[in-house]
Structures are given as structure tokens and as C-alpha cells.
Design a protein around this motif. Structure first.
Motif, PDB file in Angstrom:
ATOM      1  N   UNK A 110       0.854  -1.197   0.000  1.00 48.84           N
ATOM      2  CA  UNK A 110       0.000   0.000   0.000  1.00 48.84           C
ATOM      3  C   UNK A 110       0.888   1.244   0.000  1.00 48.84           C
ATOM      4  N   UNK A 111       1.898   1.227   0.882  1.00 48.72           N
ATOM      5  CA  UNK A 111       2.781   2.393   0.990  1.00 48.72           C
ATOM      6  C   UNK A 111       3.546   2.612  -0.312  1.00 48.72           C
ATOM      7  N   UNK A 112       3.954   1.498  -0.952  1.00 53.82           N
ATOM      8  CA  UNK A 112       4.715   1.614  -2.199  1.00 53.82           C
ATOM      9  C   UNK A 112       3.839   2.187  -3.317  1.00 53.82           C
ATOM     10  N   UNK A 113       2.651   1.628  -3.468  1.00 56.73           N
ATOM     11  CA  UNK A 113       1.769   2.052  -4.564  1.00 56.73           C
ATOM     12  C   UNK A 113       1.325   3.502  -4.396  1.00 56.73           C
ATOM     13  N   UNK A 114       1.015   3.893  -3.170  1.00 53.24           N
ATOM     14  CA  UNK A 114       0.546   5.261  -2.914  1.00 53.24           C
ATOM     15  C   UNK A 114       1.687   6.260  -2.798  1.00 53.24           C
ATOM     16  N   UNK A 115       2.914   5.754  -2.705  1.00 53.01           N
ATOM     17  CA  UNK A 115       4.064   6.588  -2.347  1.00 53.01           C
ATOM     18  C   UNK A 115       3.769   7.352  -1.060  1.00 53.01           C
ATOM     19  N   UNK A 116       3.197   6.602  -0.140  1.00 53.62           N
ATOM     20  CA  UNK A 116       2.816   7.195   1.136  1.00 53.62           C
ATOM     21  C   UNK A 116       3.972   7.045   2.102  1.00 53.62           C
ATOM     22  N   UNK A 117       4.367   8.115   2.808  1.00 56.10           N
ATOM     23  CA  UNK A 117       5.470   7.991   3.760  1.00 56.10           C
ATOM     24  C   UNK A 117       5.104   7.030   4.887  1.00 56.10           C
ATOM     25  N   UNK A 118       6.080   6.285   5.355  1.00 49.45           N
ATOM     26  CA  UNK A 118       5.839   5.246   6.352  1.00 49.45           C
ATOM     27  C   UNK A 118       5.355   5.818   7.680  1.00 49.45           C
ATOM     28  N   UNK A 119       5.458   7.145   7.877  1.00 55.93           N
ATOM     29  CA  UNK A 119       5.019   7.709   9.157  1.00 55.93           C
ATOM     30  C   UNK A 119       3.526   8.015   9.173  1.00 55.93           C
ATOM     31  N   UNK A 120       2.818   7.721   8.078  1.00 54.29           N
ATOM     32  CA  UNK A 120       1.387   8.045   8.013  1.00 54.29           C
ATOM     33  C   UNK A 120       0.564   6.765   8.195  1.00 54.29           C
ATOM     34  N   UNK A 121      -0.001   6.543   9.384  1.00 53.16           N
ATOM     35  CA  UNK A 121      -0.660   5.263   9.689  1.00 53.16           C
ATOM     36  C   UNK A 121      -1.973   5.053   8.926  1.00 53.16           C
ATOM     37  N   UNK A 122      -2.382   3.782   8.842  1.00 50.84           N
ATOM     38  CA  UNK A 122      -3.564   3.400   8.070  1.00 50.84           C
ATOM     39  C   UNK A 122      -4.766   3.146   8.981  1.00 50.84           C
ATOM     40  N   UNK A 123      -5.944   3.144   8.387  1.00 51.20           N
ATOM     41  CA  UNK A 123      -7.164   2.801   9.123  1.00 51.20           C
ATOM     42  C   UNK A 123      -7.497   1.331   8.854  1.00 51.20           C
ATOM     43  N   UNK A 124      -7.830   0.595   9.927  1.00 50.22           N
ATOM     44  CA  UNK A 124      -8.177  -0.826   9.808  1.00 50.22           C
ATOM     45  C   UNK A 124      -9.703  -0.962   9.770  1.00 50.22           C
ATOM     46  N   UNK A 125     -10.200  -1.694   8.774  1.00 49.80           N
ATOM     47  CA  UNK A 125     -11.641  -1.816   8.547  1.00 49.80           C
ATOM     48  C   UNK A 125     -12.168  -3.174   9.007  1.00 49.80           C
ATOM     49  N   UNK A 126     -13.270  -3.145   9.749  1.00 51.81           N
ATOM     50  CA  UNK A 126     -13.882  -4.368  10.271  1.00 51.81           C
ATOM     51  C   UNK A 126     -15.365  -4.394   9.890  1.00 51.81           C
ATOM     52  N   UNK A 127     -15.975  -5.595  10.018  1.00 46.73           N
ATOM     53  CA  UNK A 127     -17.412  -5.714   9.742  1.00 46.73           C
ATOM     54  C   UNK A 127     -18.201  -6.000  10.994  1.00 46.73           C
ATOM     55  N   UNK A 128     -17.472  -6.311  12.104  1.00 47.00           N
ATOM     56  CA  UNK A 128     -18.157  -6.670  13.347  1.00 47.00           C
ATOM     57  C   UNK A 128     -17.338  -6.161  14.532  1.00 47.00           C
ATOM     58  N   UNK A 129     -18.030  -5.653  15.548  1.00 48.61           N
ATOM     59  CA  UNK A 129     -17.323  -5.149  16.735  1.00 48.61           C
ATOM     60  C   UNK A 129     -16.500  -6.244  17.428  1.00 48.61           C
ATOM     61  N   UNK A 130     -16.910  -7.503  17.287  1.00 49.20           N
ATOM     62  CA  UNK A 130     -16.163  -8.595  17.929  1.00 49.20           C
ATOM     63  C   UNK A 130     -14.722  -8.669  17.428  1.00 49.20           C
ATOM     64  N   UNK A 131     -14.484  -8.192  16.211  1.00 47.91           N
ATOM     65  CA  UNK A 131     -13.118  -8.232  15.664  1.00 47.91           C
ATOM     66  C   UNK A 131     -12.158  -7.350  16.455  1.00 47.91           C
ATOM     67  N   UNK A 132     -12.703  -6.400  17.195  1.00 52.22           N
ATOM     68  CA  UNK A 132     -11.835  -5.482  17.944  1.00 52.22           C
ATOM     69  C   UNK A 132     -11.023  -6.210  19.008  1.00 52.22           C
ATOM     70  N   UNK A 133     -11.548  -7.321  19.510  1.00 52.69           N
ATOM     71  CA  UNK A 133     -10.850  -8.053  20.571  1.00 52.69           C
ATOM     72  C   UNK A 133      -9.427  -8.421  20.138  1.00 52.69           C
ATOM     73  N   UNK A 134      -9.263  -8.716  18.860  1.00 47.54           N
ATOM     74  CA  UNK A 134      -7.946  -9.091  18.338  1.00 47.54           C
ATOM     75  C   UNK A 134      -7.051  -7.859  18.105  1.00 47.54           C
ATOM     76  N   UNK A 135      -7.671  -6.696  17.932  1.00 41.95           N
ATOM     77  CA  UNK A 135      -6.939  -5.516  17.454  1.00 41.95           C
ATOM     78  C   UNK A 135      -6.611  -4.500  18.537  1.00 41.95           C
ATOM     79  N   UNK A 136      -7.485  -4.379  19.538  1.00 46.09           N
ATOM     80  CA  UNK A 136      -7.274  -3.325  20.537  1.00 46.09           C
ATOM     81  C   UNK A 136      -7.349  -3.892  21.947  1.00 46.09           C
ATOM     82  N   UNK A 137      -6.619  -3.241  22.882  1.00 45.35           N
ATOM     83  CA  UNK A 137      -6.545  -3.766  24.250  1.00 45.35           C
ATOM     84  C   UNK A 137      -7.630  -3.183  25.146  1.00 45.35           C
TER      85      UNK A 137
END
Ligand code: AMP
Ligand code: MG
Length: 317
Positions: free
Chosen positions: A43-70
Motif C-alpha cells: 500500500x505504501x509503495x503504490x501510494x508513495x505514502x510515507x511510512x510515518x502516516x498510519x492506516x485505518x483498519x476496517x472491520x465488519x463486526x465489533x467482535x473483531x476489535x478483541x484481536x486488534x485493541x486492548x
């Protein structure tokens, strides 16, 4: 590159570690398996996006957050139940499962549930969430139609899911918590007033400098032509010698290329039209763009934010 509406094909590419263009209600995204650092690197290569610019993670269910956030603050739960799926991104403390490349090394991750039938179907078909920034070269205006994606990234993505024009047309509103206090990092497609109606007042940290909210880089969302903001009558007088284009809220201005974003004065309609209008003006035979200042309420705040970032600031002498 293929354009289509086949979720199974899109899912197959993503499982193989490839990138896919996805429709959302905000803007089109450039998606990869969020848990696969190799895939995300592309993604960073194709967009030529600097590595310091973080991405948004997309989910379809709130239950997925258990794996992603503390930790999910109560206010975040309340916002999710009101506005997800929708144009609201929440910044929450990340688990070690989220690769550092996704968050640019930050201890937090930005998560969102997009409100688009095809992309929700795609997310349900996958057993991993999708990291996706807007599907445009870094710094340029975000794509709100499949044609915008193909124009700019057509050669670098094997498949783009065609979900029609984006219903909201502006990037998501980003909210995080600092010492338990809700903070606005980026105004966007969900009005801050709507958020405040649920959790009370939100502190604005929109001008925060790097690295906390790199989407807030000053020269972001920028068209290639200089864009000046202000009183359009006065700007027209100042630029009388050259061919100009205008971005107006409800007025139609004769004698120049004029993009009127909502004749009936609806800020939601204006937001939906903004980025396509900026692209048309970039392609028009004009030298610069003059933009009105929009009402500072509802989505007008996000429109003003994007126009301010797109505006031309002459170098200090
Ligand atoms: P986009 O430009 O639409 O891809 O959105 C990505 C933006 O989300 C970044 O430029 C940041 O402003 C914001 N963002 C993503 N992750 C974080 C984070 N962990 N903390 C703060 N802001 C973030
Ligand atoms: Mg972007």
C-alpha cells in the motif's frame, strides 16, 4: 486491472496478499490484509505514502476489535453503537497482533466499520480485517468514484470493486482519547455535533503536528492547481487577469468555470460533490481555483478543513 462487483474475486486477491480497490461510503480505499506486513507494505509503495502516516483498519463486526485493541472506552462503545457502520474512525490502544507498519509504530490503531454493502460483504468473507487508506497517490484528492481510482492507480491494482459513487464523499471523522478525554483528530463525514450529542464535548486536536495525526499534514488533499480561499467576489477581482475556476456552495457564478456544490444549500450534498469538483477543476483550462468559505457547522467544518489544506500558501518573502 479488472473492475467488477465480484466479492469472491476481490477476496481471493486479498487472501493472496494482493491489493484491491474497495468502495466505502467515505472515499474509495486501497485495501490489504491488515495482519500481513508484506501486503500492507505494498500500500505504501503504490501510494508513495510515507511510512510515518498510519492506516485505518476496517472491520465488519465489533467482535473483531478483541484481536486488534486492548481497551475500548465506554464512550467508544457508545459511538460505535450509534454510528457504525459509518464515517467514524476510532483511535484505540493496539494489541501486538497489529503490525507496526499499519500504525507507523504508534501504540494505537485507527479502526472503522464502513457503511457499504459490497465492502461489508467482502470483510465478512475474509478472516482478517483490511487496512485501507484512500486509493490515491499520497497528498492528492481522495477518489469518490471507481473512475478516479482507475485513472490514478489502475496499473498497480489487480482488482477494483465497483460500488458506485461514494455516498458521503469525505474521509471519516477521527476520534481518539487522551487521558480519558475524547479528542477530534480529523473532521470528516460524520458531523462533530452528532458525536457531541452522544458523548458530550470533544476537544479538537486537528492542528496537532506529526506524528500523532499525519493525515493532518498541511499540504494534503491538494489539487495540482493553486487554490485560494476567501470571499469569492474579492478573489475574482484579484485574479481578473487569468482564467479561473470557482468552488461555490450554492451560488452560480457566470463567466467563469463554476462548480456549485449544492444549489439547495445542503452541506451533505456539498461534501459529496467536493472531491469530484476539485478533480474537474484540476482538468479544466484554468490557472487557479477560488473557493468560498463554507458555513462552519455540520459537514461544512470538514469541507473547510479540506479546502484549507488544499489551499495555496505563497512562500514567505
Ligand atoms: P486516510 O488518510 O484516510 O488513509 O486516513 C489515515 C489517517 O488516519 C492518518 O493520516 C491519520 O491521520 C489517522 N490515523 C491512523 N492511525 C492513527 C493513529 N494510530 N493515531 C492517530 N491518527 C491515526
Ligand atoms: Mg488519504
Amino acid at each position: 486491472m479488472t473492475i467488477g462487483t465480484d466479492v469472491a474475486v476481490a477476496a481471493a486477491w486479498l487472501r493472496r496478499g494482493a491489493l484491491v480497490g474497495i468502495p466505502t461510503e467515505t472515499v474509495y480505499g486501497l485495501a490489504a490484509n491488515a495482519l500481513d506486513p508484506e501486503a500492507v507494505l505494498q500500500i505504501f509503495a503504490v501510494k508513495q505514502r510515507p511510512a510515518f502516516d498510519p492506516l485505518i483498519v476496517h472491520v465488519h463486526h465489533q467482535d473483531q476489535l478483541a484481536e486488534l485493541v486492548t481497551h475500548v472506552p465506554d464512550e467508544a462503545r457508545a459511538l460505535m453503537s450509534h454510528f457504525w457502520p459509518g464515517p467514524l474512525t476510532l483511535v484505540l490502544p493496539k494489541t501486538t497482533r497489529v503490525p507496526d507498519i499499519v500504525t507507523s509504530g504508534l501504540p494505537s490503531v485507527a479502526v472503522r466499520m464502513p457503511r457499504h454493502r459490497l465492502t461489508l460483504e467482502l470483510l465478512r468473507a475474509l478472516d482478517f480485517p483490511l487496512a485501507a487508506p484512500s486509493a490515491n497517490p499520497f497528498g492528492y484528492v481522495s477518489p469518490t468514484t471507481v473512475a478516479h481510482v482507475v485513472d490514478q492507480l489502475g496499473d498497480s491494482v489487480p482488482y477494483v470493486l465497483d460500488g458506485g459513487p461514494c455516498a458521503v464523499g469525505l474521509e471519516s471523522t477521527i476520534i481518539g482519547w487522551e487521558d480519558g478525554v475524547p479528542v477530534l483528530y480529523r473532521p470528516g463525514g460524520l458531523a462533530v455535533e452528532d458525536i457531541e450529542a452522544v458523548i458530550g464535548s470533544v476537544r479538537s486536536n486537528v492542528r496537532q503536528v506529526l506524528p500523532v495525526a499525519p493525515g493532518m499534514l498541511e499540504s494534503h488533499y491538494a489539487p495540482r492547481k493553486p487554490l485560494f480561499r476567501g470571499d469569492v467576489k474579492q478573489l475574482l477581482a484579484e485574479h481578473a487577469e487569468r482564467p479561473v475556476g470557482v468552488i461555490a456552495f450554492r451560488r452560480r457564478i457566470e463567466g467563469v468555470v463554476c462548480e456549485t456544490l449544492s444549489e439547495r444549500g445542503d452541506l451533505i450534498e456539498a461534501a459529496r460533490n467536493l472531491f469530484a469538483a476539485m478533480r474537474r477543476l484540476d482538468a479544466a483550462e484554468i490557472e487557479c481555483v477560488l473557493a468560498e468559505v463554507f458555513p462552519d457547522e455540520g459537514l461544512g467544518r470538514a469541507i473547510n478543513d479540506r479546502l484549507r489544506r488544499a489551499s495555496f500558501v505563497p512562500e514567505a518573502e
